[in-house]
Design a protein around this motif. Structure first.
Motif, PDB file in Angstrom:
ATOM      1  N   LYS B 135      12.669  11.837  28.283  1.00 57.79           N
ATOM      2  CA  LYS B 135      12.280  13.207  27.931  1.00 57.79           C
ATOM      3  C   LYS B 135      11.497  13.847  29.064  1.00 57.79           C
ATOM      4  CE  LYS B 135      14.084  12.307  23.965  1.00 57.79           C
ATOM      5  NZ  LYS B 135      15.553  12.417  23.921  1.00 57.79           N
ATOM      6  N   TRP B 136      10.700  13.046  29.745  1.00 56.86           N
ATOM      7  CA  TRP B 136       9.936  13.526  30.903  1.00 56.86           C
ATOM      8  C   TRP B 136      10.897  13.994  32.001  1.00 56.86           C
ATOM      9  CZ3 TRP B 136       4.733  14.197  31.409  1.00 56.86           C
ATOM     10  CH2 TRP B 136       4.230  14.405  32.699  1.00 56.86           C
ATOM     11  N   ASP B 137      11.904  13.184  32.254  1.00 51.19           N
ATOM     12  CA  ASP B 137      12.900  13.537  33.273  1.00 51.19           C
ATOM     13  C   ASP B 137      13.684  14.788  32.869  1.00 51.19           C
ATOM     14  OD1 ASP B 137      12.067  11.378  34.730  1.00 51.19           O
ATOM     15  OD2 ASP B 137      13.733  10.065  34.155  1.00 51.19           O
ATOM     16  N   ARG B 138      13.974  14.893  31.565  1.00 51.08           N
ATOM     17  CA  ARG B 138      14.658  16.089  31.064  1.00 51.08           C
ATOM     18  C   ARG B 138      13.827  17.334  31.360  1.00 51.08           C
ATOM     19  NH1 ARG B 138      15.636  16.454  24.611  1.00 51.08           N
ATOM     20  NH2 ARG B 138      13.371  16.697  24.610  1.00 51.08           N
ATOM     21  N   MET B 139      12.499  17.248  31.108  1.00 49.70           N
ATOM     22  CA  MET B 139      11.603  18.373  31.401  1.00 49.70           C
ATOM     23  C   MET B 139      11.609  18.696  32.894  1.00 49.70           C
ATOM     24  SD  MET B 139       7.475  18.662  30.754  1.00 49.70           S
ATOM     25  CE  MET B 139       7.053  17.364  31.933  1.00 49.70           C
ATOM     26  N   LYS B 140      11.505  17.643  33.724  1.00 48.74           N
ATOM     27  CA  LYS B 140      11.483  17.840  35.182  1.00 48.74           C
ATOM     28  C   LYS B 140      12.778  18.509  35.668  1.00 48.74           C
ATOM     29  CE  LYS B 140       7.534  16.184  36.207  1.00 48.74           C
ATOM     30  NZ  LYS B 140       6.549  16.825  37.050  1.00 48.74           N
ATOM     31  N   ALA B 141      13.857  18.237  34.949  1.00 41.09           N
ATOM     32  CA  ALA B 141      15.149  18.821  35.321  1.00 41.09           C
ATOM     33  C   ALA B 141      15.309  20.233  34.745  1.00 41.09           C
ATOM     34  CB  ALA B 141      16.279  17.907  34.850  1.00 41.09           C
ATOM     35  N   GLY B 142      14.232  20.759  34.166  1.00 41.40           N
ATOM     36  CA  GLY B 142      14.282  22.125  33.653  1.00 41.40           C
ATOM     37  C   GLY B 142      14.519  22.234  32.157  1.00 41.40           C
ATOM     38  N   GLY B 143      14.594  21.105  31.486  1.00 39.61           N
ATOM     39  CA  GLY B 143      14.838  21.089  30.043  1.00 39.61           C
ATOM     40  C   GLY B 143      13.581  21.335  29.229  1.00 39.61           C
ATOM     41  N   ARG B 144      13.659  21.049  27.931  1.00 38.07           N
ATOM     42  CA  ARG B 144      12.541  21.390  27.059  1.00 38.07           C
ATOM     43  C   ARG B 144      11.279  20.586  27.385  1.00 38.07           C
ATOM     44  NH1 ARG B 144      13.495  21.601  21.256  1.00 38.07           N
ATOM     45  NH2 ARG B 144      11.215  21.436  21.198  1.00 38.07           N
ATOM     46  N   LYS B 145      10.131  21.201  27.098  1.00 32.14           N
ATOM     47  CA  LYS B 145       8.848  20.631  27.491  1.00 32.14           C
ATOM     48  C   LYS B 145       8.192  19.852  26.356  1.00 32.14           C
ATOM     49  CE  LYS B 145       7.737  24.142  30.987  1.00 32.14           C
ATOM     50  NZ  LYS B 145       9.061  24.819  31.003  1.00 32.14           N
ATOM     51  N   SER B 146       8.988  19.430  25.401  1.00 32.62           N
ATOM     52  CA  SER B 146       8.416  18.678  24.279  1.00 32.62           C
ATOM     53  C   SER B 146       9.445  17.706  23.725  1.00 32.62           C
ATOM     54  CB  SER B 146       7.955  19.644  23.184  1.00 32.62           C
ATOM     55  OG  SER B 146       9.079  20.332  22.669  1.00 32.62           O
ATOM     56  N   ILE B 147       8.954  16.799  22.884  1.00 33.86           N
ATOM     57  CA  ILE B 147       9.839  15.882  22.173  1.00 33.86           C
ATOM     58  C   ILE B 147       9.830  16.323  20.716  1.00 33.86           C
ATOM     59  CG2 ILE B 147      10.276  13.463  21.564  1.00 33.86           C
ATOM     60  CD1 ILE B 147       8.571  12.624  23.963  1.00 33.86           C
ATOM     61  N   THR B 148      11.016  16.542  20.157  1.00 36.33           N
ATOM     62  CA  THR B 148      11.052  17.060  18.780  1.00 36.33           C
ATOM     63  C   THR B 148      10.802  15.946  17.767  1.00 36.33           C
ATOM     64  OG1 THR B 148      13.413  16.649  18.473  1.00 36.33           O
ATOM     65  CG2 THR B 148      12.811  18.761  19.476  1.00 36.33           C
ATOM     66  N   LEU B 149      10.357  16.350  16.598  1.00 32.89           N
ATOM     67  CA  LEU B 149      10.128  15.391  15.512  1.00 32.89           C
ATOM     68  C   LEU B 149      11.408  14.608  15.222  1.00 32.89           C
ATOM     69  CD1 LEU B 149       8.153  14.321  13.357  1.00 32.89           C
ATOM     70  CD2 LEU B 149       8.927  16.153  11.848  1.00 32.89           C
ATOM     71  N   LEU B 150      12.534  15.294  15.243  1.00 28.48           N
ATOM     72  CA  LEU B 150      13.814  14.629  14.988  1.00 28.48           C
ATOM     73  C   LEU B 150      14.090  13.535  16.029  1.00 28.48           C
ATOM     74  CD1 LEU B 150      16.316  14.779  13.075  1.00 28.48           C
ATOM     75  CD2 LEU B 150      17.414  16.224  14.814  1.00 28.48           C
ATOM     76  N   GLU B 151      13.742  13.829  17.278  1.00 28.83           N
ATOM     77  CA  GLU B 151      13.921  12.819  18.320  1.00 28.83           C
ATOM     78  C   GLU B 151      13.036  11.597  18.070  1.00 28.83           C
ATOM     79  OE1 GLU B 151      15.439  15.358  22.203  1.00 28.83           O
ATOM     80  OE2 GLU B 151      13.289  15.478  21.707  1.00 28.83           O
ATOM     81  N   PHE B 152      11.816  11.846  17.600  1.00 23.57           N
ATOM     82  CA  PHE B 152      10.956  10.706  17.231  1.00 23.57           C
ATOM     83  C   PHE B 152      11.608   9.903  16.107  1.00 23.57           C
ATOM     84  CE2 PHE B 152       7.563  13.301  19.213  1.00 23.57           C
ATOM     85  CZ  PHE B 152       7.023  12.337  20.046  1.00 23.57           C
ATOM     86  N   GLU B 153      12.097  10.638  15.096  1.00 27.54           N
ATOM     87  CA  GLU B 153      12.705   9.950  13.943  1.00 27.54           C
ATOM     88  C   GLU B 153      13.898   9.100  14.371  1.00 27.54           C
ATOM     89  OE1 GLU B 153      11.349  13.090  10.429  1.00 27.54           O
ATOM     90  OE2 GLU B 153      13.302  13.362  11.408  1.00 27.54           O
ATOM     91  N   ASN B 154      14.613   9.575  15.395  1.00 32.13           N
ATOM     92  CA  ASN B 154      15.844   8.873  15.797  1.00 32.13           C
ATOM     93  C   ASN B 154      15.640   7.756  16.815  1.00 32.13           C
ATOM     94  OD1 ASN B 154      17.418  10.387  14.105  1.00 32.13           O
ATOM     95  ND2 ASN B 154      17.899  11.929  15.667  1.00 32.13           N
TER      96      ASN B 154
END
Ligand code: MG
Ligand code: MG
Lengths: 186, 186
Positions: B135-154
């Motif tokens: 998720k950190w790398d996703r943010m660095k690549a310009g993606g979202r700046k958070s981890i969603t609750l659904l992502e935690f659940e999964n």
């Protein structure tokens, strides 16, 4: 590179260990840090446009040892101590709760040890917890209150100070672990 | 014992973890401690017949994570974070050097993770570093700046708060490690 004549005389053991840990970290060898000294903060002031300033605080008692971390998947945990005495290390330099902590670490599958620096002699010993515990128990049973230099020479691993890293203590730990493995296999 | 209606509402995650670690220690399960917050001491006064008093000091920046220790011979290292937000965890709660530290720990054979508490929801997730890094790398690549609750659940393991221990997070870590082993075996 191991000539003590150009060595960092007067440098504290803590500085030497921090330098060595920086080296281990930069080379991807191990992740070992000194734990901060606990401070109980009582009053803080927040001056405008500058950092929060602690105006009343007290030193706490560390509940553990000085250093811990991970190396080759092994949890390592140690206390570093200096003494100016030339012939022995007084056990009152170690606290009962530190002995307890190292016992707990050993039971949980970590490797606990002491690093003792005889500052006057410029000699360094890596001492497995098992050895410290035996001497501790000897003291509790009314025996001598110190570990003699000869006992260090016989039952621990000496580290020769070098240049980079200053103290390659993990190399000594590796030697120690091999000695212990051999003992267990016998 | 897992009824949140009698739970310790308002207790900080730090208190809950310290209690859980006390439990683990007292049962001989694991030796895990919170690292003290580093304080840079500038001035100390030594009043007669009382403890040394720090009169000027500043908060330092922790170079690592909140907690580390040993459990079943495994080096565990984690950062604990709370958020009041109900739908996601903002990644700016984590510092770059903490990501780096967890990466170093992973490379040295330790197990690094995050414990995230959604305080409003009273839900707790144990998140392997590998997931955080993605998720950190996703943010660095310009993606979202958070981890969603659904992502935690999964992709993480939820811990149900209990009574003793308050948070049996090592049980969740065990589950996580099994999931990872299975993935490696495939
Ligand atoms: Mg020390
Ligand atoms: Mg935290």
């Amino acid at each position: 590179l191991k000539n003590p004549s150009f060595s960092n005389r007067g440098k504290s053991l803590e500085d030497e260990l921090n330098e060595s840990n920086d080296y281990y970290l930069s080379r991807g060898i191990a992740v070992i840090h000194k734990k901060p000294v606990p401070v109980q903060v009582v009053k803080v002031s927040y001056p405008a446009r500058s950092a929060a300033r602690i105006t009343e605080a007290y030193f706490g008692t560390p509940s553990t040892t000085d250093y811990n971390g991970v190396w080759k998947g092994i949890y390592v945990d140690f206390e570093a101590k200096e003494t100016k005495i030339k012939t022995s290390f007084p056990l009152n330099n170690i606290k009962e709760h530190q002995i307890q902590h190292m016992q707990n670490v050993t039971n949980a599958g970590g490797f606990a040890f002491l690093i003792i620096k005889f500052t006057t002699l410029e000699r360094y010993f890596i001492v497995p917890f098992e050895m410290v515990e035996r001497k501790w128990d000897r003291m509790k049973a009314g025996g001598r209150k110190s570990i003699t230099l000869l006992e260090f020479e016989n039952t621990s691993v000496e580290v020769q100070p070098g240049y980079i890293p200053r103290l390659d203590y993990l190399n000594a730990v590796e030697t120690l672990m091999k000695l212990y493995d051999d003992k267990i296999e016998r």
